[in-house]
Motif scaffolding. Structure first.
Motif, PDB file in Angstrom:
ATOM      1  N   THR A 211       1.358  -1.089   0.285  1.00 21.86           N
ATOM      2  CA  THR A 211      -0.318   0.683  -0.210  1.00 21.86           C
ATOM      3  C   THR A 211       1.027   0.956  -0.233  1.00 21.86           C
ATOM      4  OG1 THR A 211      -0.072   0.027   2.068  1.00 21.86           O
ATOM      5  CG2 THR A 211      -2.033  -0.807   1.173  1.00 21.86           C
ATOM      6  N   ILE A 212      -0.080   2.317  -0.850  1.00 22.22           N
ATOM      7  CA  ILE A 212       1.297   3.356  -0.519  1.00 22.22           C
ATOM      8  C   ILE A 212      -0.559   4.640  -0.027  1.00 22.22           C
ATOM      9  CG2 ILE A 212       1.949   5.257  -2.542  1.00 22.22           C
ATOM     10  CD1 ILE A 212       2.766   3.498  -4.308  1.00 22.22           C
ATOM     11  N   ASN A 213       0.433   5.425   0.698  1.00 23.71           N
ATOM     12  CA  ASN A 213      -0.641   6.699   1.664  1.00 23.71           C
ATOM     13  C   ASN A 213       0.348   8.114   1.503  1.00 23.71           C
ATOM     14  OD1 ASN A 213      -1.672   7.717   2.902  1.00 23.71           O
ATOM     15  ND2 ASN A 213      -2.734   6.719   4.717  1.00 23.71           N
ATOM     16  N   PHE A 214      -0.180   8.723   0.286  1.00 24.87           N
ATOM     17  CA  PHE A 214       0.502   9.905   1.214  1.00 24.87           C
ATOM     18  C   PHE A 214       0.113  10.872   2.007  1.00 24.87           C
ATOM     19  CE2 PHE A 214       1.114   9.336  -3.733  1.00 24.87           C
ATOM     20  CZ  PHE A 214       2.678   9.193  -4.102  1.00 24.87           C
ATOM     21  N   ARG A 215      -0.800  10.501   2.166  1.00 20.44           N
ATOM     22  CA  ARG A 215      -1.140  11.168   3.461  1.00 20.44           C
ATOM     23  C   ARG A 215      -1.690  11.175   4.966  1.00 20.44           C
ATOM     24  NH1 ARG A 215      -3.104  16.219   1.152  1.00 20.44           N
ATOM     25  NH2 ARG A 215      -3.015  16.507   4.452  1.00 20.44           N
ATOM     26  N   ASN A 216       0.125   9.867   5.603  1.00 19.23           N
ATOM     27  CA  ASN A 216      -0.288   8.908   6.716  1.00 19.23           C
ATOM     28  C   ASN A 216      -0.152  10.698   8.078  1.00 19.23           C
ATOM     29  OD1 ASN A 216       0.749   8.067   9.503  1.00 19.23           O
ATOM     30  ND2 ASN A 216       0.071   6.626   7.854  1.00 19.23           N
ATOM     31  N   LYS A 217      -1.213  10.558   9.011  1.00 16.58           N
ATOM     32  CA  LYS A 217      -1.243  11.611   9.679  1.00 16.58           C
ATOM     33  C   LYS A 217      -1.054  11.358  11.289  1.00 16.58           C
ATOM     34  CE  LYS A 217      -5.740  13.501   8.272  1.00 16.58           C
ATOM     35  NZ  LYS A 217      -7.401  13.383   8.291  1.00 16.58           N
ATOM     36  N   ARG A 218       0.208  10.312  10.914  1.00 19.70           N
ATOM     37  CA  ARG A 218       0.202   9.707  12.485  1.00 19.70           C
ATOM     38  C   ARG A 218       1.101  10.999  12.954  1.00 19.70           C
ATOM     39  NH1 ARG A 218       5.175   5.406  10.536  1.00 19.70           N
ATOM     40  NH2 ARG A 218       3.558   5.334   9.491  1.00 19.70           N
ATOM     41  N   ASN A 219       1.065  12.200  12.553  1.00 21.19           N
ATOM     42  CA  ASN A 219       2.006  13.241  12.855  1.00 21.19           C
ATOM     43  C   ASN A 219       1.465  14.703  12.695  1.00 21.19           C
ATOM     44  OD1 ASN A 219       4.735  11.828  13.750  1.00 21.19           O
ATOM     45  ND2 ASN A 219       5.080  12.021  12.095  1.00 21.19           N
ATOM     46  N   GLY A 220       0.030  13.789  12.562  1.00 18.08           N
ATOM     47  CA  GLY A 220      -0.946  15.369  12.850  1.00 18.08           C
ATOM     48  C   GLY A 220      -0.877  15.510  11.291  1.00 18.08           C
TER      49      GLY A 220
END
Ligand SMILES: Cc1cc2nc3c(=O)[nH]c(=O)nc-3n(C[C@H](O)[C@H](O)[C@H](O)COP(=O)(O)OP(=O)(O)OC[C@H]3O[C@@H](n4cnc5c(N)ncnc54)[C@H](O)[C@@H]3O)c2cc1C
Length: 364
Positions: A211-220
């Motif tokens: 999977t590719i996720n350009f908008r991972n929010k783990r850091n907000g």
């Protein structure tokens, strides 16, 4: 007969969908973008390709000259965590799907490239969620959308403003059961650069990408990053400020030529609703900002109707158009072409590591 300068063609595929004898093919150029190629042996010069082209015949825009503006987010934290901004796309889709309608949007295919598809069940929605930073292939989706509209099904079409315009121009008729929702668009990246970049990551990790996720929010939301999960269970994670592909995107190094002179910005908008990130939003609640805030532009009565329909599932507050534009110039203005763009594509012809090329060109 289709004659369109490369700087104008958005690759929306309206001409390909409109050709009654299938003599147009979307073919990749040396930068990896799709452009229509006409088989002149077969072409009967019926003119339907030109008629359907939104770059030649810009659709008449009857929407609000000044949209209603909201900062908003889904009340479902899981949806919001999985979405690029505030998850409003998903909430609108739920409404359409629950009422028996269809949603069209961009999903990853098995090669990690991006294509448009149609869905009619909530379980399929995760595929469409999330911003994918490469041009999506529309294939023959406009034809499929038209077929459903003619069967009186409700269709929510989502995509870039040029794709919305392409669909409108292709349909050439108003449908009450068509709901258009676009995004504020910075521009779309070259599929060739994208593929090379992620192939190199696969080599580095000795595993295929899951999977590719350009908008991972783990850091907000503001500090989003690219997360790539590999089949061997490993993960690549970089902030958008350090991931080379994203840095090249923000430096406008490999966008489609038409994106540098986009004809589908400004107001009135082509679509009933426009979604974006509400960068620069003023809100006295850092917790909410961390989770992501959407910008909603309501551009028509139909758009208003749908936002009212989801009002129990979202939190929203009215803002001004100036608030919205302050940190989001792409709403009204194309980004400038990087002066290093040609250098980038020349360097790509040589077998050099793409990440190295991007880094050295940005710092050149
Ligand atoms: C290439 C690109 C450039 C963008 N530029 C900006 C910008 O400059 N400023 C800004 O504020 N927002 C921009 N956005 C929009 C923003 O990132 C969010 O997509 C938007 O806020 C909707 O978020 P959401 O949380 O409601 O839904 P999400 O679930 O995050 O978004 C899903 C929606 O995005 C569509 N989508 C995803 N990838 C593509 C694609 N490659 N082509 C066409 N449609 C796609 C899907 O069809 C679906 O409608 C851009 C998005 C993309 C894909």
């Amino acid at each position: 007969m289709l004659e369109l300068k490369k700087e104008k063609c958005t690759g929306c595929g309206a001409c390909n969908n409109a050709c009654p004898i299938k003599c147009i093919n979307m073919e990749e150029d040396e930068e990896g973008f799709l452009y229509p190629q006409v088989d002149f042996q077969k072409c009967t010069e019926c003119g339907l390709c030109e008629k359907s082209c939104p770059a030649i015949n810009i659709p008449v825009r009857e929407n609000f000259k000044e949209p209603e503006v909201y900062a908003a987010w889904s009340l479902d934290d899981a949806v919001r965590a999985d979405s690029s901004s505030g998850g409003i796309f998903t909430e609108l889709s739920h409404k359409v799907l629950d009422d028996g309608g269809y949603v069209s949007g961009a999903r990853y295919n098995t090669d990690n490239l991006v294509e448009h598809c149609l869905i009619n069940r909530r379980e399929q929605l995760h595929e469409l969620r999330q911003s994918k930073y490469v041009q999506s292939e529309t294939g023959l989706i406009f034809k499929d959308v038209k077929m459903l509209l003619e069967e009186n099904k409700t269709v929510m079409f989502t995509g870039t403003p040029c794709q919305s315009a392409g669909l409108l121009q292709y349909l050439d008729k108003k449908y009450d059961n068509l709901f258009l929702c676009d995004i504020v668009c910075h521009g779309v990246n070259s599929p060739m650069v994208y593929l090379k970049y992620f192939k190199e990551l696969e080599e580095e990790y000795s595993s295929r990408i899951k999977t590719i996720n350009f908008r991972n929010k783990r850091n907000g939301w503001k500090e989003f990053g690219t997360s790539v999960i590999f089949e061997n269970g490993e993960e690549y994670f970089r902030s958008h400020k350090t991931d080379s592909f994203f840095k090249g995107f923000l430096a406008n190094l490999y966008l489609r030529r038409s994106c540098y002179n986009c004809q589908f910005k400004g107001f009135p908008r082509v679509s009933d609703i426009t979604l974006a990130d509400f960068w620069g939003v003023v809100l006295n609640n850092e917790k909410e900002i961390f989770k992501g805030i959407s910008l909603i532009l309501i551009n028509s009565e139909k758009g208003k109707f749908y936002i009212e329909k989801i009002s129990n599932n979202i939190s929203k507050m009215q803002k001004t158009l100036n608030d919205a534009m302050l940190k989001n110039p792409c709403m009204v203005k194309s980004v400038p072409m990087s002066t290093k763009r040609d250098l980038m594509f020349k360097a790509l012809k040589k077998e050099i590591n793409v990440e190295n090329i991007i880094c050295s060109i940005i710092n050149y």
